[in-house]
Scaffold this motif. Structure first.
Motif, PDB file in Angstrom:
ATOM      1  N   TRP A 209      43.254  19.725  47.534  1.00  0.00           N
ATOM      2  CA  TRP A 209      43.407  21.150  47.247  1.00  0.00           C
ATOM      3  C   TRP A 209      43.160  21.439  45.765  1.00  0.00           C
ATOM      4  CZ3 TRP A 209      48.080  24.227  49.694  1.00  0.00           C
ATOM      5  CH2 TRP A 209      47.931  25.589  49.436  1.00  0.00           C
ATOM      6  N   VAL A 210      43.785  20.649  44.906  1.00  0.00           N
ATOM      7  CA  VAL A 210      43.585  20.831  43.456  1.00  0.00           C
ATOM      8  C   VAL A 210      42.131  20.557  43.080  1.00  0.00           C
ATOM      9  CG1 VAL A 210      44.198  19.945  41.174  1.00  0.00           C
ATOM     10  CG2 VAL A 210      45.988  20.310  42.885  1.00  0.00           C
ATOM     11  N   GLY A 211      41.577  19.464  43.595  1.00  0.00           N
ATOM     12  CA  GLY A 211      40.199  19.128  43.261  1.00  0.00           C
ATOM     13  C   GLY A 211      39.199  20.167  43.722  1.00  0.00           C
ATOM     14  N   TRP A 212      39.538  20.865  44.825  1.00  0.00           N
ATOM     15  CA  TRP A 212      38.626  21.866  45.379  1.00  0.00           C
ATOM     16  C   TRP A 212      38.394  23.029  44.417  1.00  0.00           C
ATOM     17  CZ3 TRP A 212      38.509  20.022  50.696  1.00  0.00           C
ATOM     18  CH2 TRP A 212      37.384  20.439  51.408  1.00  0.00           C
ATOM     19  N   PHE A 213      39.299  23.241  43.471  1.00  0.00           N
ATOM     20  CA  PHE A 213      39.049  24.272  42.458  1.00  0.00           C
ATOM     21  C   PHE A 213      37.804  23.923  41.645  1.00  0.00           C
ATOM     22  CE2 PHE A 213      43.889  25.201  42.335  1.00  0.00           C
ATOM     23  CZ  PHE A 213      43.765  26.038  43.422  1.00  0.00           C
ATOM     24  N   GLY A 214      37.607  22.630  41.380  1.00  0.00           N
ATOM     25  CA  GLY A 214      36.385  22.206  40.699  1.00  0.00           C
ATOM     26  C   GLY A 214      35.184  22.266  41.617  1.00  0.00           C
ATOM     27  N   PHE A 215      35.384  21.953  42.879  1.00  0.00           N
ATOM     28  CA  PHE A 215      34.315  21.955  43.881  1.00  0.00           C
ATOM     29  C   PHE A 215      33.714  23.354  44.010  1.00  0.00           C
ATOM     30  CE2 PHE A 215      32.638  21.473  48.224  1.00  0.00           C
ATOM     31  CZ  PHE A 215      32.172  20.164  48.223  1.00  0.00           C
ATOM     32  N   ASN A 216      34.575  24.340  44.249  1.00  0.00           N
ATOM     33  CA  ASN A 216      34.096  25.709  44.442  1.00  0.00           C
ATOM     34  C   ASN A 216      33.952  26.459  43.128  1.00  0.00           C
ATOM     35  OD1 ASN A 216      34.116  25.135  47.153  1.00  0.00           O
ATOM     36  ND2 ASN A 216      35.777  26.521  47.686  1.00  0.00           N
ATOM     37  N   GLY A 217      34.974  26.404  42.276  1.00  0.00           N
ATOM     38  CA  GLY A 217      34.891  27.102  40.999  1.00  0.00           C
ATOM     39  C   GLY A 217      33.779  26.563  40.118  1.00  0.00           C
ATOM     40  N   GLY A 226      33.052  34.940  37.906  1.00  0.00           N
ATOM     41  CA  GLY A 226      32.637  34.410  39.199  1.00  0.00           C
ATOM     42  C   GLY A 226      33.350  33.115  39.531  1.00  0.00           C
ATOM     43  N   ALA A 227      33.497  32.248  38.526  1.00  0.00           N
ATOM     44  CA  ALA A 227      34.231  30.996  38.728  1.00  0.00           C
ATOM     45  C   ALA A 227      35.690  31.281  39.034  1.00  0.00           C
ATOM     46  CB  ALA A 227      34.102  30.100  37.500  1.00  0.00           C
ATOM     47  N   ALA A 228      36.271  32.243  38.320  1.00  0.00           N
ATOM     48  CA  ALA A 228      37.670  32.594  38.538  1.00  0.00           C
ATOM     49  C   ALA A 228      37.890  33.154  39.941  1.00  0.00           C
ATOM     50  CB  ALA A 228      38.121  33.605  37.479  1.00  0.00           C
ATOM     51  N   MET A 229      36.960  33.976  40.408  1.00  0.00           N
ATOM     52  CA  MET A 229      37.081  34.537  41.749  1.00  0.00           C
ATOM     53  C   MET A 229      36.920  33.440  42.808  1.00  0.00           C
ATOM     54  SD  MET A 229      37.725  37.056  43.699  1.00  0.00           S
ATOM     55  CE  MET A 229      37.554  38.575  42.748  1.00  0.00           C
ATOM     56  N   ALA A 230      35.965  32.544  42.601  1.00  0.00           N
ATOM     57  CA  ALA A 230      35.767  31.448  43.552  1.00  0.00           C
ATOM     58  C   ALA A 230      37.023  30.591  43.660  1.00  0.00           C
ATOM     59  CB  ALA A 230      34.571  30.591  43.129  1.00  0.00           C
ATOM     60  N   LEU A 231      37.647  30.319  42.532  1.00  0.00           N
ATOM     61  CA  LEU A 231      38.887  29.537  42.527  1.00  0.00           C
ATOM     62  C   LEU A 231      39.999  30.283  43.268  1.00  0.00           C
ATOM     63  CD1 LEU A 231      40.279  27.647  39.447  1.00  0.00           C
ATOM     64  CD2 LEU A 231      41.788  29.122  40.768  1.00  0.00           C
ATOM     65  N   THR A 232      40.096  31.574  43.029  1.00  0.00           N
ATOM     66  CA  THR A 232      41.168  32.370  43.633  1.00  0.00           C
ATOM     67  C   THR A 232      41.015  32.467  45.148  1.00  0.00           C
ATOM     68  OG1 THR A 232      41.412  33.671  41.609  1.00  0.00           O
ATOM     69  CG2 THR A 232      42.269  34.636  43.648  1.00  0.00           C
ATOM     70  N   VAL A 233      39.820  32.771  45.620  1.00  0.00           N
ATOM     71  CA  VAL A 233      39.632  32.908  47.067  1.00  0.00           C
ATOM     72  C   VAL A 233      39.783  31.551  47.763  1.00  0.00           C
ATOM     73  CG1 VAL A 233      38.177  34.945  46.820  1.00  0.00           C
ATOM     74  CG2 VAL A 233      37.088  32.692  46.971  1.00  0.00           C
ATOM     75  N   SER A 237      42.472  31.157  50.886  1.00  0.00           N
ATOM     76  CA  SER A 237      42.043  30.664  52.192  1.00  0.00           C
ATOM     77  C   SER A 237      42.812  29.416  52.594  1.00  0.00           C
ATOM     78  CB  SER A 237      40.542  30.368  52.173  1.00  0.00           C
ATOM     79  OG  SER A 237      40.110  29.866  53.417  1.00  0.00           O
ATOM     80  N   ALA A 238      42.994  28.498  51.653  1.00  0.00           N
ATOM     81  CA  ALA A 238      43.721  27.258  51.951  1.00  0.00           C
ATOM     82  C   ALA A 238      45.162  27.536  52.351  1.00  0.00           C
ATOM     83  CB  ALA A 238      43.682  26.329  50.738  1.00  0.00           C
ATOM     84  N   ALA A 239      45.819  28.398  51.597  1.00  0.00           N
ATOM     85  CA  ALA A 239      47.217  28.708  51.883  1.00  0.00           C
ATOM     86  C   ALA A 239      47.368  29.403  53.237  1.00  0.00           C
ATOM     87  CB  ALA A 239      47.783  29.593  50.770  1.00  0.00           C
ATOM     88  N   THR A 240      46.471  30.340  53.524  1.00  0.00           N
ATOM     89  CA  THR A 240      46.557  31.087  54.775  1.00  0.00           C
ATOM     90  C   THR A 240      46.293  30.188  55.975  1.00  0.00           C
ATOM     91  OG1 THR A 240      45.733  33.020  53.574  1.00  0.00           O
ATOM     92  CG2 THR A 240      45.764  33.153  55.973  1.00  0.00           C
ATOM     93  N   ALA A 275      31.397  30.407  51.309  1.00  0.00           N
ATOM     94  CA  ALA A 275      31.540  31.841  51.028  1.00  0.00           C
ATOM     95  C   ALA A 275      32.231  32.135  49.709  1.00  0.00           C
ATOM     96  CB  ALA A 275      32.322  32.505  52.167  1.00  0.00           C
ATOM     97  N   SER A 276      32.728  31.113  49.024  1.00  0.00           N
ATOM     98  CA  SER A 276      33.623  31.343  47.891  1.00  0.00           C
ATOM     99  C   SER A 276      32.976  32.099  46.734  1.00  0.00           C
ATOM    100  CB  SER A 276      34.193  30.012  47.388  1.00  0.00           C
ATOM    101  OG  SER A 276      33.163  29.096  47.079  1.00  0.00           O
TER     102      SER A 276
END
Length: 393
Positions: A209-217, A226-233, A237-240, A275-276
């Motif tokens: 989960w933490v690493g995925w911020f680098g993957f998508n962001g 754009g990076a900040a939005m990708a990280l946020t979404v 999605s993961a939490a939901t 989609a991020s």
């Protein structure tokens, strides 16, 4: 060169490697029997090392070479030929872009590990993974991200496929390859054993989960909104998906399990990946909410209806999640239906064909499956001469 962009992608590169080592290794390792946990670690670690060398030698050039073909990038950047510390790719040093993409080339074949654990030959793992990365993954990268035939200006016209961080490139390819390998291998002799260490599974999922911020962001390739939005979404999605997976389990079975909840996390992460870069928080909430139920039902379908022993549900979680997220880009109007569905079909057929051919070729060189005694004793001791614990189950 932009210093802020460079600094962020250096961090993102480390985060994506962290997803495989140790995140994915722990996530998968906790899900298998105690007598096979070290073999899973070995598969993930060896794949990370081998893919790094092969990406440097050939993979990066096949994916991002300057060849004019829409099918592959050529070999002009083989062994990073002509690339120095001063060579730029956009606002980044190209050697950093190479390193960032290398971590994707590591985790994609590593995802496939979950389909064949506890019964596959180690030599086959290395031979198949290396060839698959070069002959399947790297060409698809070129098609989608390297200016190839599925990107803007390609076979779908001015607006090509939208795949921000790898719903098609990573998750569809790995998921389908995993499913095909599971079919060829056949089921484990005793697939009934539960995960030997659910706590390890949770720790691995949290690292993913933490690493995925680098993957998508990081796939924004810039330190910007754009990076900040990708990280946020990604997080939403993961939490939901974690919550809807657990709720659906509770409704069906009367209990919500830890392993189920964290598997929902991965489903939400895989589904938001393509989609991020194109959706907002509300759309991410919807994607995650559906993914937690959709991927759980896919697990049941693969196991109970089709009777395929995709051991750790790689296709149901990653394959279905990545395909679903890719389609949702068109649903939310951020991409063309023709490009999204057409690219899924083209890459899907290509992946299946290449995977099947490589399985036949590789098993002519080395055994696909270990023998009965090795499987019963466990791969840790028999194949690697080590054991994780004083006692095994």
């Amino acid at each position: 060169m932009n210093g802020a962009d460079t600094a962020w992608i250096i961090v993102a590169t480390a985060l994506v490697l962290f997803m495989t080592l140790p995140g994915l290794a722990l996530f998968y390792g906790g899900l298998v029997r105690a007598r096979n946990v070290l073999s899973v670690f070995m598969h993930c670690y060896a794949i990370a090392c081998l893919m790094s060398v092969l990406w440097f030698a050939f993979g990066y050039s096949i994916a991002f070479g300057s060849g004019t073909s829409g099918y592959w990038g050529g070999l002009d950047k083989m062994l990073l030929g002509g690339i120095t510390a001063d060579t730029l790719s956009g606002t980044l040093p190209e050697v950093l872009f190479f390193a960032f993409q290398m971590t994707f080339a590591i985790i994609t074949p590593a995802l496939i590990v979950g389909a064949y654990v506890e019964r596959i030959g180690f030599g086959f793992v290395l031979l198949f993974s290396g060839l698959w990365m070069l002959l399947c993954y790297a060409p698809v990268v070129h098609w989608v991200w390297g200016g190839g035939m599925l990107s803007d200006g390609g076979i779908f016209g001015e607006v090509g496929v939208k795949d921000f961080a790898g719903g098609i490139v990573v998750h569809e390819t790995a998921g389908l390859a995993a499913l095909i390998l599971a079919i060829f291998l056949g089921a484990r002799r005793d697939p009934s054993k539960p995960p030997h260490n659910p706590g390890m599974v949770m720790i691995g999922a949290a690292m993913l989960w933490v690493g995925w911020f680098g993957f998508n962001g990081g796939s924004q390739l810039a330190a910007d909104g754009g990076a900040a939005m990708a990280l946020t979404v990604t997080h939403i999605s993961a939490a939901t998906a974690s919550l809807t997976w657990a709720l659906w389990e509770r409704i069906k079975f009367g209990k919500a399990s830890l392993v189920g909840m964290v598997t929902g996390t991965i489903a939400g992460l895989a589904s938001i990946t393509p989609a991020s870069g194109f959706v907002g928080p509300v759309e991410a909430l919807a994607i995650g909410a559906i993914a937690g139920i959709l991927c759980q039902e896919a697990v049941v379908m693969i196991r109970n209806v089709f009777r395929i022993d995709d051991t750790l549900d790689v296709f149901a979680v990653h394959g279905v999640g990545g395909i679903f997220g890719t389609i949702m880009i068109a649903v939310f109007g951020a991409g063309s239906w023709a490009a999204q569905l057409g690219s899924l079909a083209i890459v899907g057929v290509f992946t299946v064909v290449v995977t099947v051919v490589l399985i036949f070729l590789c098993r002519m060189v080395t055994d696909l499956r270990v023998d009965h005694e090795t499987e019963v004793t466990g791969l840790d001791l028999t194949v690697h001469g080590e054991r994780a614990y004083e006692f095994n189950s």
